[in-house]
Write a protein that holds these residues in place. Structure first.
Motif, PDB file in Angstrom:
ATOM      1  N   GLN A 387       0.865  -1.119   0.256  1.00 30.85           N
ATOM      2  CA  GLN A 387      -0.214   0.212   0.161  1.00 30.85           C
ATOM      3  C   GLN A 387       0.831   0.734   0.189  1.00 30.85           C
ATOM      4  O   GLN A 387       0.498   2.664  -0.630  1.00 30.85           O
ATOM      5  CB  GLN A 387      -0.815  -0.153   1.164  1.00 30.85           C
ATOM      6  N   ALA A 388       2.466   1.507   0.655  1.00 32.57           N
ATOM      7  CA  ALA A 388       2.625   2.297   0.812  1.00 32.57           C
ATOM      8  C   ALA A 388       3.300   2.789  -0.596  1.00 32.57           C
ATOM      9  O   ALA A 388       3.818   3.856  -0.936  1.00 32.57           O
ATOM     10  CB  ALA A 388       3.846   1.956   2.073  1.00 32.57           C
ATOM     11  N   THR A 389       4.125   1.539  -1.585  1.00 37.21           N
ATOM     12  CA  THR A 389       4.158   1.655  -2.960  1.00 37.21           C
ATOM     13  C   THR A 389       4.066   2.112  -3.862  1.00 37.21           C
ATOM     14  O   THR A 389       3.406   2.999  -4.253  1.00 37.21           O
ATOM     15  CB  THR A 389       4.389   0.141  -3.589  1.00 37.21           C
ATOM     16  N   ILE A 390       1.940   1.842  -2.987  1.00 41.03           N
ATOM     17  CA  ILE A 390       0.876   2.728  -4.575  1.00 41.03           C
ATOM     18  C   ILE A 390       0.564   3.941  -4.241  1.00 41.03           C
ATOM     19  O   ILE A 390       0.840   4.636  -4.254  1.00 41.03           O
ATOM     20  CB  ILE A 390      -0.466   1.574  -4.112  1.00 41.03           C
ATOM     21  N   ASN A 391       0.967   4.230  -3.031  1.00 43.67           N
ATOM     22  CA  ASN A 391       0.419   5.678  -2.200  1.00 43.67           C
ATOM     23  C   ASN A 391       2.265   6.740  -2.530  1.00 43.67           C
ATOM     24  O   ASN A 391       2.056   7.352  -2.215  1.00 43.67           O
ATOM     25  CB  ASN A 391       0.442   5.882  -0.768  1.00 43.67           C
ATOM     26  N   LYS A 392       3.024   6.011  -3.052  1.00 48.39           N
ATOM     27  CA  LYS A 392       4.013   6.595  -3.964  1.00 48.39           C
ATOM     28  C   LYS A 392       5.320   7.259  -1.671  1.00 48.39           C
ATOM     29  O   LYS A 392       5.534   8.250  -2.580  1.00 48.39           O
ATOM     30  CB  LYS A 392       3.840   7.235  -4.402  1.00 48.39           C
ATOM     31  N   ASP A 393       4.788   6.334  -0.672  1.00 51.29           N
ATOM     32  CA  ASP A 393       5.531   7.463   0.297  1.00 51.29           C
ATOM     33  C   ASP A 393       6.671   6.221   0.065  1.00 51.29           C
ATOM     34  O   ASP A 393       7.211   4.921   0.857  1.00 51.29           O
ATOM     35  CB  ASP A 393       4.734   5.950   1.680  1.00 51.29           C
ATOM     36  N   LYS A 394       7.744   6.644  -0.166  1.00 49.37           N
ATOM     37  CA  LYS A 394       9.416   6.810  -0.522  1.00 49.37           C
ATOM     38  C   LYS A 394      10.160   5.874   0.690  1.00 49.37           C
ATOM     39  O   LYS A 394      10.641   4.929   0.621  1.00 49.37           O
ATOM     40  CB  LYS A 394       9.954   7.178  -1.645  1.00 49.37           C
ATOM     41  N   ARG A 395       9.685   7.467   1.792  1.00 49.80           N
ATOM     42  CA  ARG A 395      10.594   6.907   2.610  1.00 49.80           C
ATOM     43  C   ARG A 395       9.796   5.419   3.795  1.00 49.80           C
ATOM     44  O   ARG A 395      11.234   4.770   3.970  1.00 49.80           O
ATOM     45  CB  ARG A 395      10.282   8.399   3.914  1.00 49.80           C
ATOM     46  N   TYR A 396       8.670   5.272   3.809  1.00 49.01           N
ATOM     47  CA  TYR A 396       8.272   3.463   4.385  1.00 49.01           C
ATOM     48  C   TYR A 396       8.760   2.894   3.791  1.00 49.01           C
ATOM     49  O   TYR A 396       9.196   1.806   4.043  1.00 49.01           O
ATOM     50  CB  TYR A 396       6.927   3.758   4.689  1.00 49.01           C
ATOM     51  N   VAL A 397       8.592   2.361   2.508  1.00 45.72           N
ATOM     52  CA  VAL A 397       9.128   1.901   1.467  1.00 45.72           C
ATOM     53  C   VAL A 397      10.486   1.356   2.020  1.00 45.72           C
ATOM     54  O   VAL A 397      10.563   0.302   2.229  1.00 45.72           O
ATOM     55  CB  VAL A 397       8.490   2.044   0.061  1.00 45.72           C
ATOM     56  N   ALA A 398      11.875   2.173   0.999  1.00 44.52           N
ATOM     57  CA  ALA A 398      13.333   2.748   1.847  1.00 44.52           C
ATOM     58  C   ALA A 398      13.513   1.204   3.097  1.00 44.52           C
ATOM     59  O   ALA A 398      13.836   0.947   3.312  1.00 44.52           O
ATOM     60  CB  ALA A 398      13.558   3.506   1.491  1.00 44.52           C
ATOM     61  N   LYS A 399      12.433   2.104   4.188  1.00 44.09           N
ATOM     62  CA  LYS A 399      12.644   1.496   5.698  1.00 44.09           C
ATOM     63  C   LYS A 399      12.682   0.321   5.602  1.00 44.09           C
ATOM     64  O   LYS A 399      12.845  -0.890   6.600  1.00 44.09           O
ATOM     65  CB  LYS A 399      12.148   2.669   6.738  1.00 44.09           C
ATOM     66  N   ALA A 400      10.878  -0.142   5.130  1.00 44.29           N
ATOM     67  CA  ALA A 400      10.586  -1.473   5.248  1.00 44.29           C
ATOM     68  C   ALA A 400      11.378  -2.410   4.053  1.00 44.29           C
ATOM     69  O   ALA A 400      11.487  -3.831   4.622  1.00 44.29           O
ATOM     70  CB  ALA A 400       9.081  -1.527   4.576  1.00 44.29           C
ATOM     71  N   ILE A 401      11.952  -2.217   3.270  1.00 38.44           N
ATOM     72  CA  ILE A 401      12.550  -3.401   1.923  1.00 38.44           C
ATOM     73  C   ILE A 401      13.705  -3.137   2.902  1.00 38.44           C
ATOM     74  O   ILE A 401      14.670  -4.086   3.128  1.00 38.44           O
ATOM     75  CB  ILE A 401      13.114  -2.175   0.867  1.00 38.44           C
ATOM     76  N   GLY A 402      14.221  -2.402   3.875  1.00 40.78           N
ATOM     77  CA  GLY A 402      16.469  -2.407   4.171  1.00 40.78           C
ATOM     78  C   GLY A 402      15.813  -3.551   5.483  1.00 40.78           C
ATOM     79  O   GLY A 402      16.735  -4.247   5.522  1.00 40.78           O
ATOM     80  N   GLU A 403      14.457  -3.736   6.190  1.00 42.21           N
ATOM     81  CA  GLU A 403      14.820  -3.570   7.106  1.00 42.21           C
ATOM     82  C   GLU A 403      14.255  -6.213   6.934  1.00 42.21           C
ATOM     83  O   GLU A 403      14.569  -6.950   7.550  1.00 42.21           O
ATOM     84  CB  GLU A 403      13.429  -3.545   8.075  1.00 42.21           C
ATOM     85  N   TYR A 404      13.331  -6.027   5.750  1.00 42.95           N
ATOM     86  CA  TYR A 404      13.275  -7.502   4.927  1.00 42.95           C
ATOM     87  C   TYR A 404      14.885  -7.719   4.552  1.00 42.95           C
ATOM     88  O   TYR A 404      15.107  -8.706   4.788  1.00 42.95           O
ATOM     89  CB  TYR A 404      12.527  -6.964   4.042  1.00 42.95           C
ATOM     90  N   HIS A 405      15.258  -6.750   4.343  1.00 42.59           N
ATOM     91  CA  HIS A 405      16.925  -7.944   3.839  1.00 42.59           C
ATOM     92  C   HIS A 405      17.407  -8.031   4.770  1.00 42.59           C
ATOM     93  O   HIS A 405      18.560  -9.209   4.848  1.00 42.59           O
ATOM     94  CB  HIS A 405      17.255  -6.680   2.761  1.00 42.59           C
TER      95      HIS A 405
END
Length: 525
Positions: A387-405
């Motif tokens: 949902q954050a990606t669709i909403n183009k919330d790049k700060r949340y997306v960057a943080k979440a993907i880093g945590e997954y990694h």
């Protein structure tokens, strides 16, 4: 009224009053084996793959008390030169072991024989009292010369669920029936169906005179159980339903040479409901998936994670003993899950994978209860990430993907873009319900690293992902535009989200840089 012999074709008549998918070619397969060295047959397939319907069809065809010609009118079997030769010609016994599910385990084998023999007495009044079904059939044969076709559905119910003494008594009963000196005289054909192949003792089948046709090794029975692509397309055309959505939810089984087999119960339920919901969990065994993936956890975690990510996993099926109790390692667990229908086995690559989104959801639900806290939590959080990606919330997306990694490094070594793509696909796991996800998607001017194509009827936008390693997210986004990756997706979605991701491997902590942008279809050039 008879329950096991001479009871008529009512079951198959009911089936024919619905949207029956013609599997009557199976009868040719069975006819060729009547009174031959290959007359002992055991077919195993996952639950709700059409085994009981096939058994009911076979009973209606062979049963001497029925007049079933009208039921088979227009079906494939009527084109066979041997169709009339075997139609309603034999004393046929049908045993569904589910009928005895409420019996006490310690007496179930004796109680079942007693009930079947009592039923036989209605057709053979001179039959003397007997505790052994084998001896009762031998007496009938001696007095009348009758030879039987025996159909057994859910043959493996007692070896699946009950304690060792019951399993051993039941296997002894089967051996007495089919391994005795008079078995060939009594039976013209024995056709058993179940979920599991015949149980092994040491390395040998407990009934080694049976020819076995399992979901892992179906030989020439692949198309008789489950729906083929063409059969599902015909149903979709008839009811004006979306074949791509059916395929997305219920396809994915490889059965022998058939590379695209659908779960028939799910397809039929979808047609009845005019919906594309999940029906798998409603028909699963009482022993749910978490019971098995809790075994051998250290080895299973990375393998299940890979399969959730759409990958296949190599397994060795040879040590599996065809039961649910002697589970030694991850090979046995994954082989069992293939027999149960939770995984699809590819005989060419000797690997298993999760077949479709319906079953993937069952895995996801099961992870909550088997102690895999990180993976379960990550899959739940993937909905927020999407949902954050669709909403183009790049700060949340960057943080979440880093945590997954960071967390996923316990499963894989991350040292290249391919490994990074695996982590990102897992991060967006929840997207599988509404998207087809492709790696290296061809665009005409190169290959996009990842593309999320919304399934028909989805309200979500398409997503194009470009990955960079020690460069910049802006450069990744520029490449998407320069190579016109979105152009290929204009027919799938009105809106397209562009996602550029860069990973800085020299950072002291895992660091992702993300750029997001959205474009409308009419702006794509």
């Amino acid at each position: 009224m008879s329950e096991f012999i001479d009871y008529g074709d009512y079951d198959f008549r009911s089936v024919r009053n619905s949207d029956f998918v013609d599997k009557s070619d199976l009868l040719n397969f069975l006819n060729e084996r009547i009174d031959s060295p290959n007359k002992y047959i055991c077919v195993s397939r996952p639950r709700r793959f059409g085994k009981s319907v096939a058994a009911q069809m076979a009973y209606a065809y062979y049963d001497r008390s029925s007049k079933s010609d009208e039921l088979f009118a227009g079906l494939k079997i009527t084109k066979s030169p041997d169709y009339k030769k075997h139609l309603n010609k034999y004393p046929t016994i049908y045993i569904d072991w589910n009928r005895f599910a409420t019996c006490k385990p310690e007496t179930v084998v004796k109680d079942a024989q007693k009930d079947i023999i009592a039923d036989l007495k209605q057709s053979y009044p001179d039959l003397v009292e007997n505790e052994s079904l084998n001896k009762a059939l031998a007496e009938i044969n001696t007095k009348t010369g009758d030879r039987f076709i025996l159909i057994i559905d859910e043959w493996d119910m007692l070896v699946r669920d009950d304690e060792a003494p019951v399993r051993e008594e039941y296997v002894d009963f089967l051996r007495a029936m089919f391994k005795s000196n008079i078995a060939n005289k009594l039976f013209l054909l024995v056709y058993m169906t179940g979920i599991l192949p015949i149980i092994k003792y040491k390395t040998q089948s407990a009934l080694n005179n049976f020819k076995e046709y399992s979901v892992i090794d179906p030989k020439n029975t692949a198309t008789y159980y489950g729906f083929t692509k063409d059969e599902v397309k015909a149903l979709c055309n008839k009811y004006k339903m979306s074949f791509p959505r059916m395929k997305h939810s219920y396809d994915g089984y490889i059965i022998g040479n058939e590379k695209s087999m659908f779960n028939p119960n799910s397809v039929s339920s979808s047609v009845i409901d005019r919906s594309y919901g999940s029906y798998w969990g409603k028909t699963a065994l009482y022993t749910t998936i978490e019971h098995y993936i809790s075994h051998d956890t250290d080895n299973l975690k990375p393998l299940v994670t890979k399969m959730l990510n759409g990958e296949s996993v190599l397994i060795d099926i040879t040590s599996f003993r065809n039961n649910m109790h002697d589970i030694k390692d991850y090979n046995d667990v994954l082989t069992l899950l293939a027999h149960l229908g939770y995984l699809s086995y590819d005989p060419k690559t000797k690997s298993v994978r999760i077949p479709n989104t319906e079953v993937a959801e069952e895995f996801r639900n099961s992870l909550r209860n088997c102690g895999w806290s990180y993976l379960s939590m990550a899959l739940e959080q993937s909905t927020r990430l999407l949902q954050a990606t669709i909403n183009k919330d790049k700060r949340y997306v960057a943080k979440a993907i880093g945590e997954y990694h960071r967390e996923a490094t316990s499963f894989w070594e991350f040292n290249d873009e391919n490994s990074m793509a695996c982590a990102i696909k897992l991060a967006y796991y929840s997207a599988i319900s509404d998207y087809e996800i492709y790696r290296e998607f061809p665009t005409g001017k190169g290959f996009a690293d990842m593309v999320f194509v919304p399934i028909p009827g989805s309200v979500f936008p398409a997503i194009v992902v470009e990955l960079k390693w020690d460069k910049s997210a802006k450069g990744a986004l520029d490449q998407i535009k320069r190579k016109e990756y979105p152009k290929k997706l204009r027919r799938f979605s009105r809106e397209i989200v562009l996602l550029g991701i860069n990973y800085d491997k020299d950072a002291t902590d895992i660091k992702y840089e993300v750029e997001l942008e959205g474009v409308k279809r009419e702006k794509v050039k």
